[in-house]
Design a protein around this motif. Structure first.
Motif, PDB file in Angstrom:
ATOM      1  N   GLU A   1       0.771  -1.210   0.103  1.00  9.31           N
ATOM      2  CA  GLU A   1      -0.053   0.027  -0.026  1.00  9.31           C
ATOM      3  C   GLU A   1       0.913   1.042   0.013  1.00  9.31           C
ATOM      4  N   GLU A   2       1.821   1.295   0.835  1.00 11.39           N
ATOM      5  CA  GLU A   2       2.804   2.487   0.766  1.00 11.39           C
ATOM      6  C   GLU A   2       3.522   2.638  -0.510  1.00 11.39           C
ATOM      7  N   LEU A   3       3.910   1.430  -0.987  1.00 14.85           N
ATOM      8  CA  LEU A   3       4.756   1.624  -2.391  1.00 14.85           C
ATOM      9  C   LEU A   3       3.810   2.278  -3.569  1.00 14.85           C
ATOM     10  N   ILE A   4       2.442   1.735  -3.546  1.00 13.95           N
ATOM     11  CA  ILE A   4       1.365   2.361  -4.363  1.00 13.95           C
ATOM     12  C   ILE A   4       1.145   3.743  -4.131  1.00 13.95           C
ATOM     13  N   GLU A   5       0.935   4.259  -2.751  1.00 14.01           N
ATOM     14  CA  GLU A   5       0.857   5.609  -2.424  1.00 14.01           C
ATOM     15  C   GLU A   5       1.894   6.448  -2.942  1.00 14.01           C
ATOM     16  N   ARG A   6       3.193   5.936  -2.944  1.00 12.23           N
ATOM     17  CA  ARG A   6       4.478   6.683  -3.064  1.00 12.23           C
ATOM     18  C   ARG A   6       4.543   6.863  -4.693  1.00 12.23           C
ATOM     19  N   GLN A   7       3.903   6.042  -5.338  1.00 10.18           N
ATOM     20  CA  GLN A   7       4.292   5.993  -6.758  1.00 10.18           C
ATOM     21  C   GLN A   7       4.561   7.477  -7.446  1.00 10.18           C
ATOM     22  N   PRO A   8       3.266   8.366  -7.535  1.00  9.31           N
ATOM     23  CA  PRO A   8       3.342   9.526  -8.044  1.00  9.31           C
ATOM     24  C   PRO A   8       4.709  10.526  -7.670  1.00  9.31           C
ATOM     25  N   ALA A   9       5.168  10.275  -6.302  1.00  7.51           N
ATOM     26  CA  ALA A   9       6.301  11.147  -5.908  1.00  7.51           C
ATOM     27  C   ALA A   9       7.395  10.451  -6.586  1.00  7.51           C
ATOM     28  N   ARG A  10       7.625   9.397  -6.330  1.00  6.26           N
ATOM     29  CA  ARG A  10       8.843   8.567  -6.956  1.00  6.26           C
ATOM     30  C   ARG A  10       8.833   8.893  -8.541  1.00  6.26           C
ATOM     31  N   TYR A  11       7.814   8.782  -9.265  1.00  2.69           N
ATOM     32  CA  TYR A  11       7.842   9.382 -10.749  1.00  2.69           C
ATOM     33  C   TYR A  11       8.503  10.701 -10.891  1.00  2.69           C
ATOM     34  N   GLU A  12       7.889  11.688 -10.077  1.00  3.37           N
ATOM     35  CA  GLU A  12       8.268  12.850 -10.134  1.00  3.37           C
ATOM     36  C   GLU A  12       9.869  13.206  -9.832  1.00  3.37           C
ATOM     37  N   LYS A  13      10.429  12.128  -8.832  1.00  2.44           N
ATOM     38  CA  LYS A  13      11.781  12.466  -8.400  1.00  2.44           C
ATOM     39  C   LYS A  13      12.754  11.947  -9.385  1.00  2.44           C
ATOM     40  N   ILE A  14      12.364  10.709 -10.104  1.00  2.00           N
ATOM     41  CA  ILE A  14      13.433  10.036 -10.768  1.00  2.00           C
ATOM     42  C   ILE A  14      13.223  10.176 -12.405  1.00  2.00           C
ATOM     43  N   LEU A  15      12.180  10.520 -12.886  1.00  2.22           N
ATOM     44  CA  LEU A  15      11.974  10.511 -14.194  1.00  2.22           C
ATOM     45  C   LEU A  15      12.378  11.714 -14.894  1.00  2.22           C
ATOM     46  N   PRO A  16      12.806  11.779 -16.030  1.00  4.72           N
ATOM     47  CA  PRO A  16      13.097  13.005 -16.608  1.00  4.72           C
ATOM     48  C   PRO A  16      11.934  14.038 -16.877  1.00  4.72           C
TER      49      PRO A  16
END
Length: 413
Positions: free
Chosen positions: A238-253
């Motif tokens: 659940e935490e991983l799913i919740e963090r997905q938007p923030a992870r995308y914004e941080k790591i992707l170009p």
């Protein structure tokens, strides 16, 4: 007289289905596939099939259908997080008959199901969970839990192709699956975000970074991409799913926000390196994730699983045609375990560590130099591309009648 009448395969995943088609189409053996699920798994999973796998797609007679739906990728490369190019190879798609093909598993498996069900003496029993096994000198028995209660099926052989939590392996060896769970876990996502048009990405890209490493690979002709990134091993699903938007914004170009891409699906996975004590116990065999696990970087898990299938098919062919004695199945187990220990396990670990581990800088530099050489020298490049065939092992070489073996293999090539 043919020696094998009926094989039961536990698991309607890619490996179980491929083995089923090979046995039913080429040898006329009755095949029953049982699966605990009610349909083909549609989570984001593998999508890249190496030349060694394509070899067995040819033998199964499915390759034309797969190529029609999929595509041959243009190259693989490594980059820094700011998209700086580090190294790559295979920029032009290979044209050989065994060239890699890309098609997500949730599209590949229905194709194989279609081929399997079109053949005589085939059946898939959905909602049939393996809860026990038994065997005698001449047959294997599988005990199944179904909506209508418990039932048993009997065949000449039982093959466990039922994944990491294999009921067949558990029935043989208990819950212990020798090996380790790695400290990181990954999140596999399918997303519409045009990395190639926006950022000049190749069809497959590995991003090297101590924390924010990831893979971005195009997986369909209509522009769907697989993005697989790492996250903290202690986080819940659940935490991983919740963090997905923030992870995308941080790591992707381009630091994309949710409105700037279309997320189709996501699935977290633990990373494991494991191998069963044996892939054969009497009339019961193991293949693919039921037999061994590795992290997905470099695609060696599924590649190794399909190689198991090709090897086991050779063995069954030899037994069926009276070209091999049944003890070849011990050799199947011995050789497949050896290939896992000496090739799949170390190479998959190296592929993973290359992305983030500062202790692997020398390995990374040597590997990138090899990529450059493969790009500059077409002959060397071809040898690198074909090296993956080493994951296979041709058991027809042990047939009593070599010319017959060649004729059998040629007829299915």
């Amino acid at each position: 007289m043919p020696k094998i009448n009926h094989v039961i395969i536990a698991g309607a995943g890619p490996s179980g289905l491929l083995l089923g088609v090979l046995l039913a189409r080429n040898l006329g053996i009755k095949v029953t596939i049982v699966d605990a699920d009610t349909k083909v798994n549609d989570n984001p999973r593998a999508a890249h099939y190496a030349p060694s796998a394509v070899y067995d797609f040819h033998r199964a007679g499915i390759i034309d259908h797969v190529r029609k739906r999929g595509f041959s990728p243009k190259g693989v490369c490594w980059r820094l997080q700011d998209t700086t190019f580090l190294a790559g190879m295979g920029r032009e798609p290979e044209q050989s008959q065994y060239a890699m093909v890309v098609l997500p598993l949730d599209q590949l498996c229905p194709i194989i199901v279609q081929h399997f069900e079109s053949l005589p003496n085939t059946e898939i029993l959905w909602g049939h969970k393996v809860v026990g096994v038994d065997q005698g000198d001449k047959e294997a028995t599988v005990v199944l839990e179904t909506a209508d209660g418990q039932k048993t099926l009997v065949a000449d052989y039982l093959v466990g192709a039922d994944g990491a939590a294999s009921g067949v392996r558990t029935a043989l060896f208990g819950k212990d699956y020798p090996g380790e769970t790695l400290q990181q876990q990954i999140v596999a996502t399918n997303v519409y975000l045009p990395f190639d048009k926006k950022f000049g990405y190749w069809d497959s890209n590995f991003i090297v970074h101590p924390v924010d490493w990831y893979m971005a690979a195009k997986i369909t002709t209509d522009g769907l991409w697989r993005v697989t990134y790492g996250d903290d091993a202690g986080l819940s699903r659940e935490e991983l799913i919740e963090r997905q938007p923030a992870r995308y914004e941080k790591i992707l170009p381009g630091n994309p926000k949710p409105g700037e891409y279309k997320l189709i699906s996501m699935s977290p996975y633990k990373l494991q390196q494991r191998c069963a004590p044996s892939f054969r116990v009497g009339k019961i065999l193991l293949v693919a994730d039921a037999a061994h696990l590795c992290n997905p970087f470099g695609g060696l898990g599924l590649t190794g699983g399909f190689a198991d299938v090709g090897s086991l098919y050779d063995c069954f062919m030899g037994i069926h045609e009276d070209q091999l004695d049944e003890d070849i199945l011990d050799k199947y187990s011995e050789i497949r375990i050896k290939i896992w220990r000496e090739m799949i396990d170390p190479m998959s670990r190296a592929n993973f560590h290359r992305l983030w581990d500062d202790k692997c800088v020398k390995d990374r530099e040597d590997f990138f130099a090899m990529c450059d050489r493969a790009t500059q020298d077409p002959v060397f490049g071809k040898s690198v591309a074909e090296a993956v065939h080493a994951v296979r092992h041709d058991f027809t070489q042990y047939f009593k009648n070599k010319p017959a073996a060649l004729a059998l293999n040629g007829a299915q090539g």
